[in-house]
Design a protein around this motif. Sequence first.
Motif, short mmCIF file in Angstrom:
data_model
loop_
_atom_site.label_atom_id
_atom_site.label_comp_id
_atom_site.label_asym_id
_atom_site.label_seq_id
_atom_site.Cartn_x
_atom_site.Cartn_y
_atom_site.Cartn_z
N GLY A 46 53.58 22.50 133.12
CA GLY A 46 52.89 21.57 132.24
C GLY A 46 53.91 20.80 131.42
N GLY A 47 53.42 19.85 130.65
CA GLY A 47 54.31 19.09 129.78
C GLY A 47 54.74 17.76 130.35
N GLY A 48 54.55 17.56 131.67
CA GLY A 48 54.86 16.28 132.27
C GLY A 48 56.34 15.96 132.30
N ILE A 49 56.64 14.68 132.58
CA ILE A 49 58.02 14.24 132.76
C ILE A 49 58.79 14.29 131.45
N HIS A 50 58.11 14.17 130.31
CA HIS A 50 58.79 14.22 129.02
C HIS A 50 59.43 15.58 128.79
N ARG A 51 58.74 16.63 129.23
CA ARG A 51 59.29 17.98 129.05
C ARG A 51 60.51 18.18 129.95
N ILE A 52 60.45 17.65 131.17
CA ILE A 52 61.62 17.70 132.07
C ILE A 52 62.80 16.99 131.41
N LYS A 53 62.51 15.86 130.79
CA LYS A 53 63.58 15.08 130.17
C LYS A 53 64.21 15.87 129.02
N GLU A 54 63.39 16.54 128.23
CA GLU A 54 63.93 17.38 127.15
C GLU A 54 64.75 18.52 127.71
N HIS A 55 64.30 19.08 128.82
CA HIS A 55 65.03 20.17 129.50
C HIS A 55 66.41 19.68 129.94
N LEU A 56 66.48 18.49 130.54
CA LEU A 56 67.75 17.95 131.03
C LEU A 56 68.65 17.52 129.88
N ALA A 57 68.06 17.01 128.81
CA ALA A 57 68.86 16.54 127.67
C ALA A 57 69.36 17.69 126.81
N GLY A 58 68.79 18.89 127.02
CA GLY A 58 69.20 20.02 126.20
C GLY A 58 68.60 19.97 124.82
N GLN A 59 67.47 19.28 124.69
CA GLN A 59 66.79 19.16 123.39
C GLN A 59 65.86 20.35 123.20
N LYS A 60 66.17 21.14 122.22
CA LYS A 60 65.42 22.37 121.99
C LYS A 60 64.04 22.04 121.42
N GLY A 61 63.12 22.94 121.70
CA GLY A 61 61.76 22.76 121.20
C GLY A 61 60.74 23.11 122.25
N ASN A 62 60.42 22.14 123.11
CA ASN A 62 59.36 22.34 124.09
C ASN A 62 59.87 22.86 125.43
N ALA A 63 61.18 22.88 125.65
CA ALA A 63 61.70 23.28 126.96
C ALA A 63 63.06 23.94 126.80
N SER A 64 63.35 24.85 127.71
CA SER A 64 64.67 25.49 127.72
C SER A 64 65.70 24.48 128.20
N THR A 65 66.96 24.75 127.91
CA THR A 65 68.04 23.83 128.27
C THR A 65 68.55 24.11 129.68
N CYS A 66 68.71 23.04 130.49
CA CYS A 66 69.32 23.19 131.82
C CYS A 66 70.83 23.34 131.66
N LEU A 67 71.37 24.38 132.25
CA LEU A 67 72.80 24.66 132.11
C LEU A 67 73.62 24.06 133.26
N LEU A 68 72.95 23.49 134.27
CA LEU A 68 73.66 23.00 135.44
C LEU A 68 73.64 21.48 135.55
N VAL A 69 72.97 20.82 134.64
CA VAL A 69 72.87 19.36 134.73
C VAL A 69 74.23 18.73 134.44
N PRO A 70 74.64 17.71 135.24
CA PRO A 70 75.91 17.03 134.98
C PRO A 70 75.90 16.36 133.61
N PRO A 71 77.05 16.25 132.97
CA PRO A 71 77.12 15.66 131.63
C PRO A 71 76.58 14.24 131.56
N ASP A 72 76.85 13.42 132.59
CA ASP A 72 76.38 12.04 132.53
C ASP A 72 74.86 11.96 132.59
N VAL A 73 74.24 12.88 133.35
CA VAL A 73 72.78 12.91 133.42
C VAL A 73 72.20 13.38 132.08
N ARG A 74 72.84 14.40 131.47
CA ARG A 74 72.37 14.88 130.17
C ARG A 74 72.40 13.75 129.14
N ALA A 75 73.51 13.00 129.15
CA ALA A 75 73.64 11.89 128.19
C ALA A 75 72.58 10.82 128.45
#
Length: 759
Positions: A46-75
Amino acid sequence: MASGLVMEPVPITSQKHDPAWKHCQMFKNGERVQLKCIYCSKLFKGGGIHRIKEHLAGQKGNASTCLLVPPDVRALMQQSLDGVVVKKRNRQKLDEEITNITPSPHGEVDSLALHSDVSNGIQLIGAPVTLEPNLELLVNQEGMTSERSLDRRKRGRGKHSFSGHGAFGVTNSAALGSRKVNNYVHEAIGRFLYDIGAPPDAANSAYFQPMIDAIASGGSVVEPPTYHDLRSWILKNSVDEVRNNTDKYRAMWGRTGCSVLVDQWNTESGKVLLSFLVYCPEGTVFLESVDASDIINSSDALYGLLRRVVEDVGVKDVLQLITSNEEQYMVAGRRLTDTFPTLYWNPCAARCLDLILEDFGSIEWINAVIKQARSLTKFVYNHSVVLNMVRRSTFGNDIVEPGVTRYATNFTTLKRLVDLKHCLQVMVTSQEWMDSPYSKEPEGLEMLDLISNQSFWSSCVLIVRLTNPLLRVLRMVGSEKRPAMGYIYAGMYRAKETIKKELVKREEYMVYWNIIDQRWEQQWHFPLHAAGFYLNPKIFYSIEGDMHNDILSGMFDCIERLVPDTKIQDKIIKEINLYKSAAGDFRRKMAIRARDTLLPAEWWSTYGGGCPNLARLAIRILSQTCCSIGCRQNQIPFEKVHNIRNSLERQRLSDLVFVQYNLRLRQMVGKNTEQDFMDPISFDSISIIEDWVSGKDLCLEDQGSSDWMTLDSPSASTMLLGPSNDDAEELGSGFYDYEIFGRGKDSEEENVEDNVENH
């Protein structure tokens, strides 16, 4: 597993514009749609694409942080999230401002637009109903509006005012204003490039953005150069600049040595032109082009031409001359080495590798697989609906990958198909494909059969494994990232080793080894490659036991030829013993670590102080290339130079070619080794990928299937293609197979010889 738990992949359509869609996959589990991160494989219910985006950006709150995402994608994801917040604030502010705006009559708005206050940063521009730019408004009024447009282009978003009601109106929509100005500028640039016949990849030039910045910085006072300006003082200044840059390179030739490159190409009118270039690690420079149509078949005439160029460069600085491997070049090259005993002649390694790949592609079973794969890609790339569907299913990736040459493209494309196999299989089993009329056409049914054929994929995988090491060597010899001389021998060793490991049986792998040895025979006998292998510290110290005799002989030959002073030769032999035993600074922990991190020539420059004579020789050998192919030559008027009869204009054109070619070569220094991203069906790529995208006829298909205007733009997600590894790093360590060094000599026979020597 219960049927309710089976997740069905769902293609992501072109309507999904959020940047996060390129970094996730969508699945349908019953009636629920779930998203999966392509980096860490975490599933979101659940949470839609916004939650995925928070997961990739490492933004805490609604989603855990992805530890494998490349730095340029995170930025990028964080930037997108920040943009959402800004948009919300701007929208709220805009709503408040709109409620306070009283519509103005036509004349008032026009007056405001022409007398906007620059100091307060607010500009009121009248906007017609359509989005066509108002040329008078954007261009006249003493350049004020034009200056502001360029200034907005430079600053990014400014505070512009447009209206969507009536002929003119007032609003504070910054986004709409910025888009209008950008569109106007972009269309003006496009019209200019289309008018002069420049290819679209002109926008990829390293000098394109600096030109835009220079124009923007000048504001309204900028006047365009005239026809005569471009033919006179601007060209003269450019020639001086390029010559000064060439002089800087010349200063390096004395330290690192250099390679003279001869690049031959045939014009459409039948002329044979030779381009002469000089390579050193700092970069490659173009010297001149010569019309060799009348002398190309004469080894004597070629010898005279080659000798003149080598003498112009400086005999003491030239380590090698690289040409194609035709008989006349071989004769002229060897005669040149007799005249100048301190240099070598070598055939171009890239051309030899291309011939090997051509021969591999001619093997019956490989050729059959290539034809099958081409039938798939030709169908896809001649139907816009199918191509859009494929690109959506592969997250924007193309299924054709242009290689360095046409023959290399056969195998880079097979690898691309293997990388995207799962995506293609998902597509042809999707409801969207089954509902498509193309799935019922003969070519569509053949595509389904081929993508579902496990035998086809197994053959593709084997071909990729057999040829990928050769493609790696081809990329290395053509790369400006590092000189290839320290890696080419090891690269060819790995290529043969891989083939042997894949096929195991000697009668099977010898088929491919014989092709390599036949085409590479001249290269095996050239000492510079062997010396580069010997002097590369990462390779040298990875070998346990004695070095193979062919490598040692090549090293000794280089010492005798490149160092004519016998006293220095003797010193080098003594210093080799220090290198072999890793004595002095060579045994420092820093030096040991640096074997893997520094370029070989840099390693010698840093840690070779205790062996000055050997280090000097090592730096010169390891600083050389193995390839004579320059950069792309389209849009450079080589042939016109040799056709024009007026001596003054011929000299001017020669200088123009000198500037154009060297500016392109300068862009290659430090450039990423990966090829510029380019649409495979573009005219710029057609000479290399024509066999993979050309249809049977040129008539338009029904239902608008060949309408290019309906195509989605390719926007590749390289995560599906695997990591882009360093080709030299992939060579690894350990070189123990004497059968490879012996170039196919029976290992049992060699073992007998070894036993005889040991006794």
